[in-house]
Design a protein around this motif. Structure first.
Motif, mmCIF file in Angstrom:
data_model
loop_
_atom_site.group_PDB
_atom_site.id
_atom_site.type_symbol
_atom_site.label_atom_id
_atom_site.label_comp_id
_atom_site.label_asym_id
_atom_site.label_seq_id
_atom_site.Cartn_x
_atom_site.Cartn_y
_atom_site.Cartn_z
ATOM 1 N N LEU A 115 0.833 -1.216 0.000
ATOM 2 C CA LEU A 115 0.000 0.000 0.000
ATOM 3 C C LEU A 115 0.861 1.257 0.000
ATOM 4 C CD1 LEU A 115 -2.860 -1.066 2.447
ATOM 5 C CD2 LEU A 115 -2.894 -1.031 -0.058
ATOM 6 N N ARG A 116 1.983 1.202 0.694
ATOM 7 C CA ARG A 116 2.880 2.369 0.658
ATOM 8 C C ARG A 116 3.391 2.577 -0.765
ATOM 9 N NH1 ARG A 116 7.282 2.332 5.167
ATOM 10 N NH2 ARG A 116 7.414 4.532 4.512
ATOM 11 N N ASN A 117 3.607 1.470 -1.485
ATOM 12 C CA ASN A 117 4.094 1.570 -2.861
ATOM 13 C C ASN A 117 3.104 2.244 -3.807
ATOM 14 O OD1 ASN A 117 6.431 0.304 -2.099
ATOM 15 N ND2 ASN A 117 5.901 -1.695 -2.967
ATOM 16 N N VAL A 118 1.812 2.197 -3.484
ATOM 17 C CA VAL A 118 0.873 2.938 -4.337
ATOM 18 C C VAL A 118 0.639 4.346 -3.800
ATOM 19 C CG1 VAL A 118 -0.291 0.881 -5.246
ATOM 20 C CG2 VAL A 118 -1.265 2.047 -3.248
ATOM 21 N N GLY A 119 1.408 4.719 -2.780
ATOM 22 C CA GLY A 119 1.384 6.109 -2.339
ATOM 23 C C GLY A 119 0.613 6.396 -1.061
ATOM 24 N N VAL A 120 0.242 5.346 -0.306
ATOM 25 C CA VAL A 120 -0.464 5.602 0.951
ATOM 26 C C VAL A 120 0.571 5.810 2.062
ATOM 27 C CG1 VAL A 120 -2.277 4.846 2.510
ATOM 28 C CG2 VAL A 120 -2.261 4.003 0.156
ATOM 29 N N ASP A 121 0.449 6.930 2.751
ATOM 30 C CA ASP A 121 1.453 7.326 3.741
ATOM 31 C C ASP A 121 1.207 6.647 5.096
ATOM 32 O OD1 ASP A 121 3.407 8.661 5.167
ATOM 33 O OD2 ASP A 121 2.174 10.459 5.465
ATOM 34 N N LEU A 122 1.461 5.336 5.145
ATOM 35 C CA LEU A 122 1.170 4.595 6.387
ATOM 36 C C LEU A 122 2.363 4.644 7.337
ATOM 37 C CD1 LEU A 122 -0.582 1.552 4.682
ATOM 38 C CD2 LEU A 122 -1.698 3.303 6.095
ATOM 39 N N THR A 123 2.660 5.838 7.854
ATOM 40 C CA THR A 123 3.880 5.968 8.634
ATOM 41 C C THR A 123 3.644 6.259 10.106
ATOM 42 O OG1 THR A 123 3.982 8.249 7.856
ATOM 43 C CG2 THR A 123 5.361 6.655 6.702
#
Ligand SMILES: Cc1cc2nc3c(=O)[nH]c(=O)nc-3n(C[C@H](O)[C@H](O)[C@H](O)COP(=O)(O)OP(=O)(O)OC[C@H]3O[C@@H](n4cnc5c(N)ncnc54)[C@H](O)[C@@H]3O)c2cc1C
Ligand SMILES: *[C@@H]1O[C@H](CO)[C@@H](O)[C@H](O)[C@H]1NC(C)=O
Ligand SMILES: *[C@@H]1O[C@H](CO)[C@@H](O)[C@H](O)[C@H]1NC(C)=O
Length: 506
Positions: A115-123
């Motif tokens: 999901l981070r690879n598609v641009g979701v900022d799960l940080t």
């Protein structure tokens, strides 16, 4: 001779179009499966009954679990797939399908990265009920401006990625919205497509080389012949947090084909859904995200007392509310319309930790929360003696400071205690039908199996339509995780099997 054979084989691959997989349901499981298939070179026809993709996935507000992620490491949180596996089994009373849980945990860090690879900022990570450590990844709350709810953002980014791929290669992805699956088509024992009906009532068939069911759960299937009537009679009158499309159609249609169902009576009641003062008896309720309690919100009953561990398992907290919190009278914030209810308390510090923009949505836009200047004012509104609420908060402060043990076994204490002299925000919350643990039984390759345990050829499933992963009770954050992990597995195995079959037919 050999070179001719090789030439024929190569040409066949070039000339024969890659197989098409029909994916039914445009929630997180369906979009994860679709992206996996397209990335591997296949084609997808995505069938969605509603006007748009999203499903309940777009409503998710607390985030997705990952164990052993880069994000956790940066934040100094020690976690591992083994620990997630252990927490998941413990929450599910070991009724879980152990093989599926192992797959879930081992692929969790990868799922967050997907999901981070598609641009979701799960940080950022949350601590959700029943977890040993913070591992529920979500989007850091902006200090001001608009809140970014995790589920909505995840679904938006995945759709954007799919649209980008489609623009470059129109053959690879076709989306049919307002198109409902009504049946599954089989030919010579193999699933080859689905029967659908459009909003205009037009029927047609959509065929392909495999079908993936990603139609979600049945938390809103209340009709007389619906799955809640069949498996959850006792809770039929509870409100629900789900969209009206959660009618278990994938479960019912696959069952008529002989698919095995598992855990169907395991229905999760989420302990905290907001009572809307404008419509206290509404059947559909807004979820009070678990992250609120994860960032320090407290629960008291209308007597002004704590009655449980705010970060216990969902089934535990629900039972505590049903047994230790009476319905709330109309005189306090409109009351709970006769339902057993708790009062959720927040302070400025816990609001800051949760994220002010997201909180303001609940407090200012929806008006679920009312502000009191101190605990005396809250007590007065509740109709209890001021000393009761004050000592509830003082007691909790001692527990928070580790001067006392929590009588309810709370071990982790996020953010800060709430002082009787500071402003307190209060909302009424009630238990609501939230998630259906049961569904189609799948194997490690996400193949749907029949009553005899044999895979139904060509039929795959992922997400809430399936059962087994969560056992008797699901942990917060494990559903989005299941959608990504098993959605991708279903996509991979459905596409590979279809490709092999089409090659061996040459
Ligand atoms: C308010 C709320 C908050 C939540 N928060 C979290 C959270 O923070 N973390 C977490 O892990 N989980 C959370 N959950 C649970 C999680 O969101 C869902 O379990 C998960 O998103 C299910 O995904 P899915 O892809 O299986 O189904 P869905 O996302 O529900 O998608 C199913 C899709 O299938 C379509 N469909 C259904 N039947 C048909 C048919 N016959 N033909 C065509 N299309 C059909 C539906 O219209 C829908 O779009 C939350 C749930 C709710 C309701
Ligand atoms: C879906 O679109 C139709 C028009 O095609 C509209 O009438 C309907 O209200 C929309 N439904 C939702 C839930 O937005
Ligand atoms: C809180 O204090 C403000 C000003 O001090 C006052 O106007 C308000 O009425 C008080 N709130 C309640 C709920 O009494």
């Amino acid at each position: 001779m050999l070179s001719v054979l090789i030439w024929v084989a190569v040409m066949a691959q070039v000339l024969v179009a890659e197989p098409t997989v029909v994916v039914v349901g445009g929630g997180l499981a369906g979009l994860s499966a679709s992206l996996e298939i397209i990335t591997e070179g296949g084609r997808v026809i995505l069938v969605e009954g509603e006007n748009n993709t999203g499903g309940n996935s777009a409503k998710a507000s607390s985030g997705i679990n990952g164990a052993g992620t880069d994000v956790q490491e940066k934040l100094g949180i020690r976690d591992s797939p083994d620990l997630l596996e252990k927490d998941t089994l413990s929450a599910g009373d070991n009724e879980n399908d152990k093989k599926l849980v192992k797959i879930l945990a081992e692929n969790s860090a990868d799922a967050v990265q997907f999901l981070r690879n598609v641009g979701v900022d799960l940080t950022d990570v949350n601590l959700c009920g029943g977890h040993s450590v913070p591992r529920t990844h979500w989007i850091p709350s902006p200090k001001e401006g608009r809140p970014i709810p995790a589920g909505f953002e995840i679904m938006k980014r995945l759709r954007t990625r799919l649209n980008e791929i489609q623009e470059k290669n129109p053959e690879s992805f076709r989306l049919m919205t307002q198109t409902k699956m009504t049946d599954i088509i089989r030919k010579e024992g193999k699933v080859i497509g689905v029967e659908v009906v459009s909003v205009e009532g037009e029927k047609s068939q959509i065929t392909g080389d495999a079908v993936i069911l990603a139609t979600g759960g049945f938390s809103a299937d209340r009709s007389a012949d619906g799955l809640l009537t069949e498996y959850g009679k006792d809770i039929l009158d509870f409100p629900s947090t789900n969209g009206p499309f959660a009618r278990g159609e994938g479960v019912k249609i696959a069952r008529s084909l002989g698919a095995k169902l598992i855990g169907m009576d395991r229905i999760q009641i989420h302990p905290t859904a907001f009572v809307d003062p404008k419509d206290p008896s509404a059947g559909t309720k807004f979820l009070a995200a678990e992250a609120l309690r994860g960032k320090g919100a407290l629960l008291i009953n209308s007597d002004g007392k704590r009655f449980g561990n705010e970060l216990g398992r969902r089934d535990y907290t629900t039972r505590r509310i049903l047994n230790h919190a009476k319905p709330i009278e109309e005189s306090f914030q409109g009351g709970s319309s006769g339902r057993h209810a708790a009062v959720m308390l927040m302070s400025e510090a816990t609001i800051d930790a949760f994220g002010r923009p997201a909180f303001n949505f609940y407090a200012i836009v929806k008006k679920f929360f009312v502000k009191y200047n101190n605990s005396d004012e809250l007590a007065k509104a509740l109709g209890v003696d001021g000393s009761v609420v004050k000592s509830t908060l003082d007691d909790y402060k001692d527990i928070f400071d580790k001067k006392k043990e929590d009588p309810f076994g709370k071990k982790v204490f996020p953010v800060s205690a709430i002082s009787p002299t500071e402003p307190i925000y209060a909302a009424i919350v009630v238990p609501a039908i939230h998630y259906t643990m049961g569904g189609l039984q799948i194997d490690e390759n996400a193949r749907v199996v029949d009553e005899q345990g044999n895979p139904i050829i060509g039929l795959y499933a992922a997400g809430e339509v399936t059962g087994g992963v969560h056992g008797s009770n699901r942990l917060g954050g494990n559903s989005l995780l299941e959608c990504v992990v098993f959605g991708r597995i279903a996509g991979h195995s459905g596409f590979s099997a279809a490709r092999e079959a089409s090659r061996s037919e040459l």
